[in-house]
Design a protein around this motif. Structure first.
Motif, PDB file in Angstrom:
ATOM      1  N   ARG A   1       0.812  -1.214   0.000  1.00 53.22           N
ATOM      2  CA  ARG A   1       0.000   0.000   0.000  1.00 53.22           C
ATOM      3  C   ARG A   1       0.856   1.281   0.000  1.00 53.22           C
ATOM      4  N   ASP A   2       2.107   1.185   0.450  1.00 54.16           N
ATOM      5  CA  ASP A   2       2.993   2.349   0.496  1.00 54.16           C
ATOM      6  C   ASP A   2       4.020   2.365  -0.629  1.00 54.16           C
TER       7      ASP A   2
ATOM      8  N   SER B   1       3.984   2.549  -4.104  1.00 58.64           N
ATOM      9  CA  SER B   1       3.963   3.552  -5.176  1.00 58.64           C
ATOM     10  C   SER B   1       4.369   4.928  -4.666  1.00 58.64           C
ATOM     11  N   ARG B   2       3.839   5.307  -3.512  1.00 59.47           N
ATOM     12  CA  ARG B   2       4.180   6.614  -2.958  1.00 59.47           C
ATOM     13  C   ARG B   2       5.674   6.688  -2.642  1.00 59.47           C
ATOM     14  N   THR B   3       6.223   5.625  -2.068  1.00 64.43           N
ATOM     15  CA  THR B   3       7.644   5.630  -1.713  1.00 64.43           C
ATOM     16  C   THR B   3       8.520   5.730  -2.961  1.00 64.43           C
TER      17      THR B   3
ATOM     18  N   THR C   1       7.848   7.098  -5.882  1.00 64.12           N
ATOM     19  CA  THR C   1       7.812   8.416  -6.514  1.00 64.12           C
ATOM     20  C   THR C   1       8.411   9.501  -5.623  1.00 64.12           C
TER      21      THR C   1
ATOM     22  N   ALA D   1       4.254  13.550  -5.794  1.00 59.46           N
ATOM     23  CA  ALA D   1       2.837  13.212  -5.676  1.00 59.46           C
ATOM     24  C   ALA D   1       2.372  12.257  -6.772  1.00 59.46           C
TER      25      ALA D   1
ATOM     26  N   GLY E   1       2.835   9.153  -7.113  1.00 65.16           N
ATOM     27  CA  GLY E   1       2.292   7.916  -6.546  1.00 65.16           C
ATOM     28  C   GLY E   1       0.857   8.072  -6.101  1.00 65.16           C
ATOM     29  N   ASP E   2       0.558   9.194  -5.432  1.00 64.78           N
ATOM     30  CA  ASP E   2      -0.818   9.452  -5.011  1.00 64.78           C
ATOM     31  C   ASP E   2      -1.721   9.697  -6.213  1.00 64.78           C
ATOM     32  N   LEU E   3      -1.167  10.340  -7.243  1.00 67.86           N
ATOM     33  CA  LEU E   3      -1.945  10.584  -8.457  1.00 67.86           C
ATOM     34  C   LEU E   3      -2.334   9.269  -9.119  1.00 67.86           C
TER      35      LEU E   3
ATOM     36  N   ARG F   1      -2.732   6.439  -7.598  1.00 70.40           N
ATOM     37  CA  ARG F   1      -3.754   5.795  -6.771  1.00 70.40           C
ATOM     38  C   ARG F   1      -5.130   6.365  -7.071  1.00 70.40           C
ATOM     39  N   ARG F   2      -5.200   7.639  -7.414  1.00 71.34           N
ATOM     40  CA  ARG F   2      -6.490   8.267  -7.711  1.00 71.34           C
ATOM     41  C   ARG F   2      -6.942   8.032  -9.153  1.00 71.34           C
TER      42      ARG F   2
END
Length: 385
Positions: free
Chosen positions: A139-140, A142-144, A146, A266, A268-270, A272-273
């Motif tokens: 869960r972490d 992609s964010r990590t 990027t 951001a 990774g968060d993008l 996810r959205r």
């Protein structure tokens, strides 16, 4: 070494943060200082060593070549020798290259230093991507990935003011870069996990050279490289010659570019959205807009700085999307996926540099708008659903 939360090698929260921070700093040191700082000091090097445009361009091209060789080697060596060893090697090479530049007595030694320093970037990315893919919970992940990739923007943002303030004392600036790279390397040695192959030992299963989906990844990375080449190759020159902004204000534009590159974390968060496809579309269109603005209005200071900010944020985000795309295409060997994506990205930039240089003969605006059009066309190549 870092504690884990299960026998599979996943890091606990504290160890994940240490890996992330060390990875960001290693990317910042290798990309922002060891590689991209050369372009910021070209005016000083021209005066010190009598460089002409052809020689300075040849040195930059040599740095690109060393990057390509290094990223292939790092992609192959990381699963066998482990992420930590290869990451530390990247930092050590960055230290060596920056010290050679600082001590360069002539243009030949300067060129050697730039080639060595530039190769550190190719060594750094695959092991960090491999370590994150192998040791960070899903869960972490992609964010990590990027966030670490956005270290490039931090490095450029830090190196820019140093270049601006240390023009008359450039050797001290490069010594400072070397010391920073050494400190970051020590941190990486303490924080990056070993993370070898899938079973964390030297015997790992081979993966297909070009698995399903790799063709799209190659086309997308090539398009991103071609599209970004105009700003990386001619951006400062256009601001100075066509825009009349001068050396200082054009360098400030590069500092802004680096600062806003941090926004690329951001990505990774993008993803996810919007999903990988939606994030690719959004970031490539944003890069097209920044490129078109910079080439069309280099004489308007506010617009030029806004365009630099937009390009910095979108370019780092685009490279972050390509990084995650590569790890999805090569789930068993993330270092290979990242290596392929970034190698083709660099090759696209090399070809794009030649193309925009030729197109600029008909006008810089035409060259930049062509690059922007390539970015828009690149959105048609999307990850597999």
């Amino acid at each position: 070494m870092s504690r884990t939360i299960d026998p599979g090698g996943l890091l606990d929260a504290s160890a994940r943060w240490r890996l992330t921070a060390a990875g960001v700093c290693l990317i910042a040191a290798c990309y922002g200082m060891a590689r991209f700082a050369y372009g910021m000091f070209v005016p000083v090097f021209r005066e010190e060593f009598g460089l002409d445009s052809t020689t300075s361009g040849a040195i930059a091209s040599g740095s690109f070549l060393s990057y390509c060789v290094a990223i292939v080697a790092a992609s192959l060596l990381t699963p066998r020798f482990g992420a930590r060893i290869v990451a530390v090697a990247a930092g050590a090479v960055a230290v060596l290259g920056t010290l050679v530049i600082a001590a360069a007595p002539n243009v030949t030694v300067l060129a050697i230093g730039v080639l060595v320093a530039g190769s550190s970037t190719g060594i750094a990315s695959p092991p960090l991507a491999h370590a994150v893919a192998r040791t960070v919970i899903e869960r972490d992940r992609s964010r990590t990935q990027t966030v670490v990739n956005a270290g490039t923007g931090i490095g450029v943002a830090v190196a820019g003011p140093i270049a601006l303030l240390a023009q008359d004392h450039w050797r001290l600036a490069w010594v400072a870069f070397a010391v920073t790279c050494a400190l970051v390397t020590a941190w990486a040695a303490a924080s990056v996990p070993a993370a070898r192959g899938a079973s964390d030992d030297a015997s790992f299963l081979p993966v297909p050279l070009l698995p399903v989906g790799s063709g799209r990844l190659i086309l997308a990375a090539a398009a991103a490289g071609l599209a970004s080449a105009a700003v990386w190759t001619l951006g400062r020159e256009v601001l100075v010659t066509d825009g009349g902004l001068g050396e200082t204000r054009s360098l400030v534009a590069w500092i802004i570019l680096g600062c806003f590159g941090v926004v690329g974390a951001a990505a990774g968060d993008l993803i996810r959205r919007l999903g990988l496809r939606g994030a690719w579309l959004a970031t490539m269109l944003a890069m097209a807009g920044g490129t078109a603005l910079l080439g069309s209005f280099p004489d308007l200071l506010g617009v030029a700085w806004f365009a630099a900010a937009a390009f910095g944020a979108s370019y780092i985000a685009v490279s972050g999307v390509l990084l995650l795309w590569g790890t999805e295409v090569y789930p068993e060997d993330p270092a290979a996926g990242v290596g392929l994506a970034f190698l083709v990205l660099a090759l696209g930039q090399a070809g794009g540099s030649l193309l925009v240089g030729a197109l600029a003969e008909a006008g810089a605006q035409f060259a930049f708008l062509t690059a922007a059009a390539v970015a828009v066309a690149g959105t048609l190549v999307r990850p597999r659903a």
